[in-house]
Design an enzyme around this catalytic site. Structure first.
Site, PDB file in Angstrom:
ATOM      1  N   ASN A   9       0.704  -1.125  -0.049  1.00 26.33           N
ATOM      2  CA  ASN A   9      -0.056   0.150  -0.072  1.00 26.33           C
ATOM      3  C   ASN A   9       0.875   1.241  -0.038  1.00 26.33           C
ATOM      4  O   ASN A   9       1.463   1.587   0.875  1.00 26.33           O
ATOM      5  CB  ASN A   9      -0.997  -0.159   1.355  1.00 26.33           C
ATOM      6  CG  ASN A   9      -1.658   1.263   1.400  1.00 26.33           C
ATOM      7  OD1 ASN A   9      -1.879   2.025   0.460  1.00 26.33           O
ATOM      8  ND2 ASN A   9      -2.231   1.512   2.603  1.00 26.33           N
ATOM      9  N   TRP A  10       1.097   1.914  -1.304  1.00 30.13           N
ATOM     10  CA  TRP A  10       1.873   3.162  -1.422  1.00 30.13           C
ATOM     11  C   TRP A  10       1.126   4.320  -0.659  1.00 30.13           C
ATOM     12  O   TRP A  10       1.894   5.379  -0.456  1.00 30.13           O
ATOM     13  CB  TRP A  10       2.306   3.398  -2.597  1.00 30.13           C
ATOM     14  CG  TRP A  10       3.257   2.606  -3.370  1.00 30.13           C
ATOM     15  CD1 TRP A  10       3.542   1.209  -2.635  1.00 30.13           C
ATOM     16  CD2 TRP A  10       3.889   2.346  -4.657  1.00 30.13           C
ATOM     17  NE1 TRP A  10       4.750   0.680  -3.456  1.00 30.13           N
ATOM     18  CE2 TRP A  10       4.506   1.398  -4.622  1.00 30.13           C
ATOM     19  CE3 TRP A  10       3.644   3.383  -5.508  1.00 30.13           C
ATOM     20  CZ2 TRP A  10       5.463   1.209  -5.899  1.00 30.13           C
ATOM     21  CZ3 TRP A  10       4.459   3.271  -6.821  1.00 30.13           C
ATOM     22  CH2 TRP A  10       5.382   2.316  -6.928  1.00 30.13           C
ATOM     23  N   LYS A  11      -0.307   4.303  -0.195  1.00 29.27           N
ATOM     24  CA  LYS A  11      -0.740   5.439   0.361  1.00 29.27           C
ATOM     25  C   LYS A  11      -0.542   6.716  -0.279  1.00 29.27           C
ATOM     26  O   LYS A  11      -0.548   6.460  -1.688  1.00 29.27           O
ATOM     27  CB  LYS A  11      -0.034   5.464   1.870  1.00 29.27           C
ATOM     28  CG  LYS A  11      -0.271   4.343   2.886  1.00 29.27           C
ATOM     29  CD  LYS A  11      -0.011   4.643   4.144  1.00 29.27           C
ATOM     30  CE  LYS A  11       0.159   3.328   4.942  1.00 29.27           C
ATOM     31  NZ  LYS A  11       0.236   3.583   6.071  1.00 29.27           N
ATOM     32  N   HIS A  93      -9.257   0.740   5.322  1.00 30.74           N
ATOM     33  CA  HIS A  93      -7.958   0.964   5.858  1.00 30.74           C
ATOM     34  C   HIS A  93      -8.167   1.896   7.325  1.00 30.74           C
ATOM     35  O   HIS A  93      -9.058   2.687   7.027  1.00 30.74           O
ATOM     36  CB  HIS A  93      -7.090   1.492   5.119  1.00 30.74           C
ATOM     37  CG  HIS A  93      -5.395   1.339   5.601  1.00 30.74           C
ATOM     38  ND1 HIS A  93      -5.327   2.468   6.517  1.00 30.74           N
ATOM     39  CD2 HIS A  93      -4.661   0.641   5.333  1.00 30.74           C
ATOM     40  CE1 HIS A  93      -3.930   2.336   6.707  1.00 30.74           C
ATOM     41  NE2 HIS A  93      -3.586   1.269   6.064  1.00 30.74           N
ATOM     42  N   GLU A  95      -6.753   4.363   8.374  1.00 25.04           N
ATOM     43  CA  GLU A  95      -6.555   5.848   7.871  1.00 25.04           C
ATOM     44  C   GLU A  95      -7.827   6.012   7.418  1.00 25.04           C
ATOM     45  O   GLU A  95      -8.229   7.417   7.515  1.00 25.04           O
ATOM     46  CB  GLU A  95      -4.964   5.944   7.169  1.00 25.04           C
ATOM     47  CG  GLU A  95      -4.020   5.536   7.815  1.00 25.04           C
ATOM     48  CD  GLU A  95      -2.822   5.234   7.145  1.00 25.04           C
ATOM     49  OE1 GLU A  95      -2.829   5.352   5.643  1.00 25.04           O
ATOM     50  OE2 GLU A  95      -1.585   4.965   7.611  1.00 25.04           O
ATOM     51  N   GLU A 163      -4.763  -5.350  10.847  1.00 25.34           N
ATOM     52  CA  GLU A 163      -4.066  -4.519  10.859  1.00 25.34           C
ATOM     53  C   GLU A 163      -4.049  -3.641  12.246  1.00 25.34           C
ATOM     54  O   GLU A 163      -5.034  -2.765  12.372  1.00 25.34           O
ATOM     55  CB  GLU A 163      -3.915  -3.403   9.914  1.00 25.34           C
ATOM     56  CG  GLU A 163      -3.916  -3.707   8.362  1.00 25.34           C
ATOM     57  CD  GLU A 163      -3.294  -3.065   7.395  1.00 25.34           C
ATOM     58  OE1 GLU A 163      -2.305  -3.220   6.695  1.00 25.34           O
ATOM     59  OE2 GLU A 163      -3.790  -1.807   7.412  1.00 25.34           O
ATOM     60  N   GLY A 169       3.072   1.556  10.821  1.00 26.17           N
ATOM     61  CA  GLY A 169       3.854   2.910  10.684  1.00 26.17           C
ATOM     62  C   GLY A 169       4.554   3.146  12.054  1.00 26.17           C
ATOM     63  O   GLY A 169       5.401   4.333  12.248  1.00 26.17           O
ATOM     64  N   SER A 209       3.720  -2.464  10.164  1.00 25.46           N
ATOM     65  CA  SER A 209       5.373  -2.631  10.529  1.00 25.46           C
ATOM     66  C   SER A 209       5.857  -4.056  10.157  1.00 25.46           C
ATOM     67  O   SER A 209       6.697  -4.359  10.595  1.00 25.46           O
ATOM     68  CB  SER A 209       5.670  -2.305  11.908  1.00 25.46           C
ATOM     69  OG  SER A 209       5.238  -1.003  12.327  1.00 25.46           O
TER      70      SER A 209
HETATM   71  C1  PEP Z   1      -0.654  -0.139   6.421  1.00 20.51           C
HETATM   72  O1  PEP Z   1      -0.760   1.336   6.026  1.00 20.51           O
HETATM   73  O2  PEP Z   1      -1.325  -0.740   5.684  1.00 20.51           O
HETATM   74  C2  PEP Z   1       0.858  -0.714   7.016  1.00 20.51           C
HETATM   75  C3  PEP Z   1       0.722  -1.612   7.153  1.00 20.51           C
HETATM   76  O3  PEP Z   1       1.791   0.181   6.966  1.00 20.51           O
HETATM   77  P1  PEP Z   1       3.067  -0.117   7.624  1.00 20.51           P
HETATM   78  O4  PEP Z   1       3.429  -1.229   6.867  1.00 20.51           O
HETATM   79  O5  PEP Z   1       3.845   1.162   7.210  1.00 20.51           O
HETATM   80  O6  PEP Z   1       3.106  -0.125   9.024  1.00 20.51           O
END
Ligand code: PEP
Length: 250
Positions: A9-11, A93, A95, A163, A169, A209
Site C-alpha cells: 500500500n503506497w498510500k 484501511h 486511515e 492491521e 507505521g 510494521s
Molecule cells: C498499512 O498502512 O497498511 C501498513 C501496514 O503500514 P506499515 O507497513 O507502514 O506499518
C-alpha cells in the site's frame, strides 16, 4: 491451499517517478510462487497497470466509492478502477476509517459494489491501542468483520487484512501469539458465517510494521496468508525480501 499474497500500500506517496520502483520489482520477480499486489495512488494506477502487464505483479486501488457513478466530486468508483487496470481494492484501511469517518456499514457497501465490478477487496480490520489495552480487541474485530464484509464474500473476491492501528507505521508489532489469536478468531468467525469451504479459502493478511527483518516469523504464524505492507512496500529493496520470505513460507 490458499495462495499467499504480498500486498503493498503506497498510500499518498509517489508520482510517476516512483514507477521505476515498480519496474525494478517486476524485474526482480519475473515469476512468483505467491501473489504480488501494489496499490499505488489513484493517479498512477493506469500507468502502473500498463507497466505490470504480463508480469506477476497486480495493481490495486486504495479505496473506492459505494456508488458506481454519480455526483461525488473527487471520488473514484469501482468501475473506474477496473477500467484503469486494477484487479483489487483496499477498503476500510484504518486511515480511512479514522480520517474520513468511514463506518463498517459504508465499507460493506463499498465492498459490495467493488465485487459487482469484479474487484478483489482487501477489507481491513484493526483495534486501537486503547481498545487492546481495554481487552476488547476480539470484540472490535468481530464487529468490524461482521459489519464490513458483505454476504457475497467468497474466497475469490475477498481478502481480510488484520492491521492493529497501533502497529501501522510505528515499528511496533503484536506478539506472534497475539497475531495468531486474532487470525484464528477471524477464521472461525468466517467459518460460522460462510461455512468451512468458503472460509478456508479466504486469505488473511497481517499488516502493521512488516519489514524484511520480521517477515519470516510473522509468516510462520497460524492463519497468516501474507501481509499488507505500507512503508516497506515503497522500495523494491525492502519489499522484495518480504516477498521472498513469503515464498519460502509456502
Ligand atoms: C498499512 O498502512 O497498511 C501498513 C501496514 O503500514 P506499515 O507497513 O507502514 O506499518
Amino acid at each position: 491451499m490458499r495462495r499467499k499474497l504480498a500486498a503493498g500500500n503506497w498510500k499518498m506517496n509517489g508520482t510517476s517517478a516512483a514507477l521505476s520502483e515498480l519496474e525494478t520489482l517486476i524485474n526482480a520477480h519475473p515469476t512468483a510462487d505467491v501473489d504480488i499486489l501494489i496499490c499505488p495512488p489513484a493517479t498512477l494506477i493506469a500507468q502502473a497497470a500498463k507497466t505490470a502487464l504480463k508480469s506477476p505483479v497486480q495493481i490495486g486501488g486504495q479505496d473506492c466509492h459505494s456508488a458506481e457513478s454519480g455526483a461525488h466530486t473527487g471520488d473514484i468508483s469501482a468501475p473506474m478502477l477496473t477500467d484503469a487496470g486494477a484487479s483489487h481494492v483496499i477498503l476500510g484501511h484504518s486511515e480511512r476509517r479514522e480520517n474520513h469517518n468511514e463506518s463498517s456499514m459504508l465499507i460493506h457497501d463499498k465492498a459490495r459494489t467493488a465485487h459487482q465490478s469484479g474487484l478483489i477487496t482487501l477489507i481491513c480490520l484493526g483495534e486501537s491501542l486503547a481498545q487492546r489495552e481495554a481487552g476488547s480487541t476480539l470484540d472490535i474485530i468481530a464487529d468490524q468483520l461482521a459489519n464490513s464484509t458483505p454476504d457475497g464474500a467468497t474466497a475469490t473476491n475477498t481478502v481480510i487484512a488484520y492491521e492493529p492501528i497501533w502497529a501501522i507505521g510505528t515499528g511496533l508489532i503484536p506478539t506472534l501469539d497475539q497475531i495468531a489469536e486474532v487470525h484464528d478468531f477471524i477464521r472461525s468467525k468466517l467459518e460460522t458465517r460462510f461455512g468451512d469451504q468458503t472460509a478456508s479459502g479466504i486469505r488473511l493478511l497481517y499488516g502493521g510494521s512488516v519489514k524484511p527483518g520480521n517477515a519470516d516469523e510473522i509468516f510462520a504464524v497460524s492463519n497468516v496468508d501474507g501481509a499488507l505492507v505500507g512503508g516497506a512496500s515503497l522500495k523494491e529493496a525492502d519489499f522484495s525480501p518480504i516477498i521472498n520470505a513469503l515464498e519460502h513460507a509456502v
